[in-house]
Design an enzyme around this catalytic site. Structure first.
Site, PDB file in Angstrom:
ATOM      1  N   PHE A  69       0.593  -1.168  -0.001  1.00 31.08           N
ATOM      2  CA  PHE A  69       0.014   0.028   0.098  1.00 31.08           C
ATOM      3  C   PHE A  69       0.627   1.125   0.117  1.00 31.08           C
ATOM      4  O   PHE A  69       1.668   1.268   0.668  1.00 31.08           O
ATOM      5  CB  PHE A  69      -0.834  -0.151   1.198  1.00 31.08           C
ATOM      6  CG  PHE A  69      -2.118   0.829   1.189  1.00 31.08           C
ATOM      7  CD1 PHE A  69      -3.049   0.715   0.308  1.00 31.08           C
ATOM      8  CD2 PHE A  69      -2.298   1.863   2.282  1.00 31.08           C
ATOM      9  CE1 PHE A  69      -4.223   1.431   0.644  1.00 31.08           C
ATOM     10  CE2 PHE A  69      -3.437   2.587   2.448  1.00 31.08           C
ATOM     11  CZ  PHE A  69      -4.181   2.427   1.570  1.00 31.08           C
ATOM     12  N   ASP A  93       1.647  -5.738   8.081  1.00 27.40           N
ATOM     13  CA  ASP A  93       0.316  -4.788   8.114  1.00 27.40           C
ATOM     14  C   ASP A  93      -0.580  -5.733   7.704  1.00 27.40           C
ATOM     15  O   ASP A  93      -0.581  -6.403   6.565  1.00 27.40           O
ATOM     16  CB  ASP A  93       0.420  -3.876   6.976  1.00 27.40           C
ATOM     17  CG  ASP A  93      -0.735  -2.896   7.020  1.00 27.40           C
ATOM     18  OD1 ASP A  93      -1.878  -3.378   7.392  1.00 27.40           O
ATOM     19  OD2 ASP A  93      -0.647  -1.315   6.491  1.00 27.40           O
ATOM     20  N   TYR A 141     -11.526  -1.024  10.089  1.00 29.28           N
ATOM     21  CA  TYR A 141     -12.793  -0.947   9.364  1.00 29.28           C
ATOM     22  C   TYR A 141     -13.065  -1.656   8.206  1.00 29.28           C
ATOM     23  O   TYR A 141     -14.023  -1.600   7.531  1.00 29.28           O
ATOM     24  CB  TYR A 141     -12.671   0.683   8.879  1.00 29.28           C
ATOM     25  CG  TYR A 141     -11.605   1.353   8.509  1.00 29.28           C
ATOM     26  CD1 TYR A 141     -11.241   1.354   7.295  1.00 29.28           C
ATOM     27  CD2 TYR A 141     -10.720   2.014   9.094  1.00 29.28           C
ATOM     28  CE1 TYR A 141     -10.071   1.568   6.295  1.00 29.28           C
ATOM     29  CE2 TYR A 141      -9.416   2.759   8.465  1.00 29.28           C
ATOM     30  CZ  TYR A 141      -9.364   2.357   7.111  1.00 29.28           C
ATOM     31  OH  TYR A 141      -8.108   2.989   6.806  1.00 29.28           O
ATOM     32  N   LYS A 142     -12.027  -2.874   7.796  1.00 30.78           N
ATOM     33  CA  LYS A 142     -12.060  -3.443   6.613  1.00 30.78           C
ATOM     34  C   LYS A 142     -13.017  -4.805   7.057  1.00 30.78           C
ATOM     35  O   LYS A 142     -14.291  -4.484   7.506  1.00 30.78           O
ATOM     36  CB  LYS A 142     -10.939  -3.885   6.069  1.00 30.78           C
ATOM     37  CG  LYS A 142     -10.273  -2.104   5.641  1.00 30.78           C
ATOM     38  CD  LYS A 142      -8.866  -2.620   5.073  1.00 30.78           C
ATOM     39  CE  LYS A 142      -8.312  -0.924   4.506  1.00 30.78           C
ATOM     40  NZ  LYS A 142      -7.046  -0.933   4.355  1.00 30.78           N
ATOM     41  N   ARG A 176     -11.753  -4.513  -7.770  1.00 28.26           N
ATOM     42  CA  ARG A 176     -11.556  -5.477  -6.660  1.00 28.26           C
ATOM     43  C   ARG A 176     -13.120  -5.867  -6.313  1.00 28.26           C
ATOM     44  O   ARG A 176     -13.816  -5.127  -5.922  1.00 28.26           O
ATOM     45  CB  ARG A 176     -10.744  -4.729  -5.491  1.00 28.26           C
ATOM     46  CG  ARG A 176      -9.474  -4.475  -5.887  1.00 28.26           C
ATOM     47  CD  ARG A 176      -8.694  -3.967  -4.502  1.00 28.26           C
ATOM     48  NE  ARG A 176      -9.473  -2.683  -3.691  1.00 28.26           N
ATOM     49  CZ  ARG A 176      -9.174  -2.334  -2.520  1.00 28.26           C
ATOM     50  NH1 ARG A 176      -7.884  -2.722  -2.056  1.00 28.26           N
ATOM     51  NH2 ARG A 176      -9.629  -1.241  -1.963  1.00 28.26           N
TER      52      ARG A 176
HETATM   53  C1  PLP Z   1      -6.220   0.305   4.823  1.00 33.98           C
HETATM   54  C2  PLP Z   1      -4.983   0.285   4.655  1.00 33.98           C
HETATM   55  C3  PLP Z   1      -4.305   1.043   5.493  1.00 33.98           C
HETATM   56  C4  PLP Z   1      -5.120   2.406   6.108  1.00 33.98           C
HETATM   57  O1  PLP Z   1      -4.500   3.406   6.784  1.00 33.98           O
HETATM   58  P1  PLP Z   1      -5.222   4.510   7.459  1.00 33.98           P
HETATM   59  O2  PLP Z   1      -3.976   4.898   8.492  1.00 33.98           O
HETATM   60  O3  PLP Z   1      -6.119   3.821   8.182  1.00 33.98           O
HETATM   61  O4  PLP Z   1      -5.484   5.372   6.499  1.00 33.98           O
HETATM   62  C5  PLP Z   1      -3.082   1.006   5.582  1.00 33.98           C
HETATM   63  N1  PLP Z   1      -2.131   0.071   5.270  1.00 33.98           N
HETATM   64  C6  PLP Z   1      -2.643  -0.910   4.429  1.00 33.98           C
HETATM   65  C7  PLP Z   1      -1.986  -2.107   3.855  1.00 33.98           C
HETATM   66  C8  PLP Z   1      -4.126  -0.797   3.957  1.00 33.98           C
HETATM   67  O5  PLP Z   1      -4.707  -1.826   3.398  1.00 33.98           O
END
Ligand code: PLP
Length: 435
Positions: free
Chosen positions: A136, A215, A240-241, A395
């Site tokens: 990401f 992560d 939140y996912k 996706r």
């Molecule tokens: C969704 C996601 C994030 C989100 O980070 P926020 O700090 O909540 O914006 C970070 N890393 C990965 C790999 C994600 O999928």
């Protein structure tokens, strides 16, 4: 192990077969735990923002009116002070950690920053930080920020995956060496859904004396990470996912027990103190995982997260994973039957053990196809919500707690029809805000 398991077979591509699979699905009743939007909607974006658990809606009225409205400041001692640890312990069960190894903290980005900086400070002599080009991008920015702050001459190396072949992670293990301080990767890649063998990569890093920081944003709640037994050192993840905590819900931090006292996290604030209410001008760190907190935690958001975590625990991550594998396999089966022939390519590994809970399908017109899915213009057409990732990925997230096989069938049939009849040509390709 699971990574080599045979691909699941399906009888045929009829809707009746999908409905039959739903009728024997042990997790099907959990769909009733989620609020139903008042429209004909197939929601395949649980990998980005999970649906609202019905019990969350019920709990929040009480939290706001009773706990905040009536208990006021007394709420801290009565309940709120312990929430970060209590929810941390629930997440620990979900990711396979000890209850004193996980805490709710800030956002994923901030949590990643704190852990990365702490890990680099611990190893100023080793200069390499390894991630990959599947990660990401925000995680990459954060790693660069941490390297900049620590200022010890670390450099970030992004391992590129071999073209078209994700399934053997030897390419990452091969770049970890005696000069590597930190290996920081997404367990499941946000775009392709490629899933690392967390255990094997953590073992390779440990062998080389490097620290690992995972992560788990795209795996928490849907893949049993078994983080405690994996030999991994640290992790962060989003709630939140697939954990359904609601937009912007706080992230979690995992630090292996025997590493907690060795790490000096860079954002020291009063919630990381042993006794915040002593208001001592000198900082005395809390023991254990609490030292990774910084300031006042988001109580309202944590209160919304708790009932969502309970649903995941009731369903059980192993059962969730089992259904997830079947749902994504079913997507791939219908992809082969219907979408391969209309110009799509598959952007996700076929081996179930090498993918998370979404499937990426790629098409030059992916953006406009997505728009046609989310904003149908003809009477009686169902709305399908996947998401789009540049340059050509749709996706399709499979959230086993509320997605059915008929959901998958309906979405794939819509994609087939929109593409086959070129309905997407009625939509423009302008990108606005969240895609
Ligand atoms: C969704 C996601 C994030 C989100 O980070 P926020 O700090 O909540 O914006 C970070 N890393 C990965 C790999 C994600 O999928």
């Amino acid at each position: 192990g699971e990574r080599k398991r045979e691909v699941t077979r399906f009888e045929d591509d009829s809707r009746e077969t999908a409905a039959r699979m739903d009728s024997t699905d042990p997790l099907a009743p959990f769909a009733d735990e989620f609020a139903r939007p008042g429209e004909d909607l197939v929601y395949l974006d649980g990998n980005s923002l999970g649906m609202l658990p019905a019990r969350t809606a019920a709990v929040m009225g009480r939290v706001i009116e009773k706990e905040w409205g009536e208990r006021l400041i007394r709420g801290w001692n009565e309940k709120w002070l312990g929430l970060s640890r209590r929810l941390g312990a629930k997440i620990a069960k979900i990711i396979g950690a000890g209850e004193d190894e996980v805490i709710i903290a800030d956002s994923t980005s901030v949590s990643l920053f704190k852990l990365a900086a702490a890990a680099l400070r611990r190893m100023p002599g080793r200069k390499k930080v390894i991630s990959d080009t599947l990660n990401f991008p925000s995680d990459i920015y954060i790693l660069q920020s941490a390297i900049g702050l620590v200022s010890s001459g670390h450099r970030l190396e992004l391992a590129p995956p071999p073209a078209g072949k994700l399934n053997d992670a030897a390419w990452i293990a091969g770049s970890i060496d005696g000069d590597t301080a930190l290996v920081s990767l997404s367990h499941v890649a946000f775009k392709s859904s490629f899933m690392y063998d967390l255990q094997a990569v953590s073992a390779a890093a440990r062998e080389a004396g490097a620290t690992t920081l995972w992560d788990l944003s795209h795996s928490a709640g849907v893949v049993p990470a078994d983080i405690g037994r994996s030999g991994a050192d640290m992790a962060v993840g989003c709630t939140y996912k697939f954990l359904n905590g609601g937009p912007g819900s706080p992230a979690f931090i995992y630090v292996r027990k025997d590493l907690q006292e060795d790490l000096d996290q860079p954002l020291k604030g009063w919630f990381g103190c042993e006794r915040p209410f002593d208001f001592d001008l000198d900082f005395h760190p809390a023991r254990g995982i609490s030292a990774f907190q910084t300031g006042t935690p988001p109580v309202i958001a944590m209160s919304a997260l708790e009932p969502a975590l309970d649903i995941v625990l009731e369903a059980g991550v192993d059962r969730i994973r089992e259904k997830s594998v079947r749902l994504t396999a079913y997507m791939i089966y219908l992809f082969d039957e219907w979408l391969g022939p209309c110009g799509f390519t598959l952007g996700t590994p076929r081996e179930p053990g090498c993918r998370g809970s979404h499937v990426s399908i790629r098409h030059p017109e992916a953006f406009r196809i997505c728009r046609a899915l989310t904003t149908p213009r003809r009477e009686g057409e169902v709305t399908v919500i996947p998401d789009f990732r540049e340059p050509d990925n749709i996706r399709l997230g499979a959230a086993p707690l509320y997605n059915s096989f008929v959901d998958i069938w309906t979405a794939m049939a819509r994609i087939r029809d929109i593409t086959g009849a070129r309905i997407y040509e009625e939509y423009d390709g302008e990108r606005n805000g969240v895609t």
